[in-house]
Design a protein around this motif. Structure first.
Motif, mmCIF file in Angstrom:
data_model
loop_
_atom_site.group_PDB
_atom_site.id
_atom_site.type_symbol
_atom_site.label_atom_id
_atom_site.label_comp_id
_atom_site.label_asym_id
_atom_site.label_seq_id
_atom_site.Cartn_x
_atom_site.Cartn_y
_atom_site.Cartn_z
ATOM 1 N N ASP A 61 0.884 -1.282 0.010
ATOM 2 C CA ASP A 61 -0.063 0.164 0.049
ATOM 3 C C ASP A 61 0.797 1.307 -0.159
ATOM 4 O O ASP A 61 2.067 1.169 0.355
ATOM 5 N N TYR A 62 0.348 2.158 -0.540
ATOM 6 C CA TYR A 62 1.198 3.623 -0.572
ATOM 7 C C TYR A 62 1.036 4.209 0.748
ATOM 8 O O TYR A 62 2.183 4.816 1.225
ATOM 9 N N ARG A 63 -0.182 4.461 1.285
ATOM 10 C CA ARG A 63 -0.277 5.371 2.583
ATOM 11 C C ARG A 63 -0.187 4.353 3.673
ATOM 12 O O ARG A 63 -1.068 3.606 4.165
ATOM 13 N N MET A 64 0.985 4.466 4.334
ATOM 14 C CA MET A 64 1.308 3.888 5.782
ATOM 15 C C MET A 64 2.129 4.662 6.330
ATOM 16 O O MET A 64 2.928 5.576 5.986
ATOM 17 N N PRO A 65 2.072 4.398 7.812
ATOM 18 C CA PRO A 65 2.606 5.512 8.719
ATOM 19 C C PRO A 65 4.206 5.479 8.694
ATOM 20 O O PRO A 65 4.873 4.184 8.382
ATOM 21 N N GLN A 66 4.798 6.270 9.046
ATOM 22 C CA GLN A 66 6.408 6.031 9.217
ATOM 23 C C GLN A 66 7.264 5.895 8.004
ATOM 24 O O GLN A 66 7.784 6.729 7.514
ATOM 25 N N MET A 67 6.677 4.905 7.170
ATOM 26 C CA MET A 67 7.526 4.678 5.872
ATOM 27 C C MET A 67 6.370 4.261 4.738
ATOM 28 O O MET A 67 5.568 3.502 5.090
ATOM 29 N N ASN A 68 6.215 5.165 3.777
ATOM 30 C CA ASN A 68 5.116 5.023 2.819
ATOM 31 C C ASN A 68 5.561 3.972 1.860
ATOM 32 O O ASN A 68 6.568 3.386 1.808
ATOM 33 N N GLY A 69 4.569 3.525 0.845
ATOM 34 C CA GLY A 69 4.692 2.409 -0.086
ATOM 35 C C GLY A 69 6.003 2.617 -0.851
ATOM 36 O O GLY A 69 6.696 1.616 -1.160
ATOM 37 N N GLY A 90 -5.323 4.600 -3.622
ATOM 38 C CA GLY A 90 -6.516 5.334 -4.124
ATOM 39 C C GLY A 90 -6.440 6.055 -5.039
ATOM 40 O O GLY A 90 -4.979 6.578 -5.074
ATOM 41 N N TYR A 91 -7.044 6.773 -5.912
ATOM 42 C CA TYR A 91 -7.029 7.703 -6.902
ATOM 43 C C TYR A 91 -6.458 9.043 -6.473
ATOM 44 O O TYR A 91 -5.994 9.682 -7.271
ATOM 45 N N ASP A 93 -4.078 9.543 -4.553
ATOM 46 C CA ASP A 93 -2.667 9.681 -4.627
ATOM 47 C C ASP A 93 -1.945 9.348 -5.818
ATOM 48 O O ASP A 93 -0.979 9.206 -6.135
ATOM 49 N N ALA A 94 -2.766 9.183 -6.938
ATOM 50 C CA ALA A 94 -2.210 8.713 -8.278
ATOM 51 C C ALA A 94 -1.205 9.590 -8.541
ATOM 52 O O ALA A 94 -0.070 9.097 -9.126
ATOM 53 N N ALA A 95 -1.264 10.843 -8.537
ATOM 54 C CA ALA A 95 -0.320 11.779 -9.184
ATOM 55 C C ALA A 95 1.103 11.796 -8.328
ATOM 56 O O ALA A 95 2.012 11.671 -8.756
ATOM 57 N N ALA A 96 0.838 11.763 -6.954
ATOM 58 C CA ALA A 96 2.074 11.760 -6.111
ATOM 59 C C ALA A 96 2.848 10.288 -6.282
ATOM 60 O O ALA A 96 3.834 10.264 -6.281
ATOM 61 N N LYS A 112 -7.037 1.410 -5.826
ATOM 62 C CA LYS A 112 -7.947 0.948 -5.100
ATOM 63 C C LYS A 112 -9.454 1.840 -5.448
ATOM 64 O O LYS A 112 -9.568 2.698 -5.670
ATOM 65 N N PRO A 113 -10.331 0.813 -5.325
ATOM 66 C CA PRO A 113 -10.489 -0.580 -5.314
ATOM 67 C C PRO A 113 -10.108 -1.258 -6.519
ATOM 68 O O PRO A 113 -10.232 -0.711 -7.831
#
Length: 270
Positions: A61-69, A90-91, A93-96, A112-113
């Motif tokens: 997953d991309y969005r995770m605490p401390q260390m992102n995907g 999720g959409y 976060d697509a650009a980032a 996602k989904p």
């Protein structure tokens, strides 16, 4: 998908801080012969890579605490570059993510989904990519090993040739410096070997020495001596060459399957 079609068990690491997402990923691959290992954070994912690897595919997953995907997958690439990396998000976060894909050397971004069938197809493509690249690396390793072996053989052969050249050069220098004449005649009558003194004593009776034929020499006694060596296999006689007496000691030697006459000339002191 049956992992038996590959040469090793298929193992996939799924990393997400949401338990329900991990369960959903496990359900996607229930009908596949894959071993699914889960981790709740990037740190746990790296620990799993160290302790339970190797994995052919890592899904994070991309969005995770401390260390992102992306950070996690970049760390995976740095230490396990052969693993195929996928990021989920999720959409929003697509650009980032797209801008960070190259940093993590990410194979694919899946929003996602997700669609289960599309995700399974993506994993199948990942596995095909993984095993193809693995096979290519193995072939390159074999090629490198074969090249190294060839280089070693060439180096060894070069050393052997250099040694032979030194030995040959030494032999030629030694032969040339002998205080006796040495002449070798092949089975066609060609003078194929002649040292310095040999050339000196034949210079008065043969217009062409090395490469010339004995039959073209003007000395009947020299021609007769060579014939006797061939007929008798050996000779020890005294002949006259250019008004000098020479003791001729000759023998037949086999060189490359042919009989060559070798004669040694020693000047007779009167």
């Amino acid at each position: 998908m049956n992992s038996n079609e590959y040469d090793e068990p298929v193992r996939i690491l799924c990393v997400d801080d949401e338990r329900n997402v991990l369960r959903a990923l496990e359900r996607v691959f229930l009908d596949d012969d894959y071993e699914i290992v889960i981790a709740n954070s990037g740190e746990e994912g790296l620990q799993a890579m160290e302790e339970s690897g190797p994995f052919q595919v890592v899904i994070s997953d991309y969005r995770m605490p401390q260390m992102n995907g992306v950070e996690f997958l970049k760390a995976v690439y740095d230490r396990w570059p052969g693993t195929v990396r996928i990021v989920l998000s999720g959409y929003a976060d697509a650009a980032a993510i797209v801008s960070a894909v190259n940093d993590g050397h990410i194979y694919k971004f899946i929003p996602k989904p997700w669609n289960d069938d599309e995700l399974r197809t993506t994993i199948q493509n990942c596995l095909e990519r993984y095993f193809l690249l693995k096979k290519n690396r193995e072939l390159l390793d074999k090629l490198a090993a074969a090249n190294h072996e060839l280089e070693e053989k060439v180096l060894q052969r070069t050393r052997q040739l250099e040694m032979r050249n030194r030995v040959l050069e030494f032999s030629q220098e030694t032969l040339g410096a002998l205080p006796v004449g040495v002449v070798g005649i092949d089975d066609t009558g060609m003078i194929a070997l002649c040292n310095n003194m040999g050339e000196s004593l034949l210079s008065g009776v043969c217009d062409t020495i090395l490469g010339g034929n004995v039959s073209q020499c003007s000395s009947v006694e020299f021609i007769a001596a060579v014939s006797k060596i061939r007929e008798q296999g050996k000779l020890d006689a005294v002949i006259n060459l250019d008004d000098k007496l020479w003791r001729v000691m000759g023998t037949l030697v086999t060189i490359n399957g042919s009989d060559a006459a070798v004669a040694v000339f020693v000047e007779v002191q009167t």
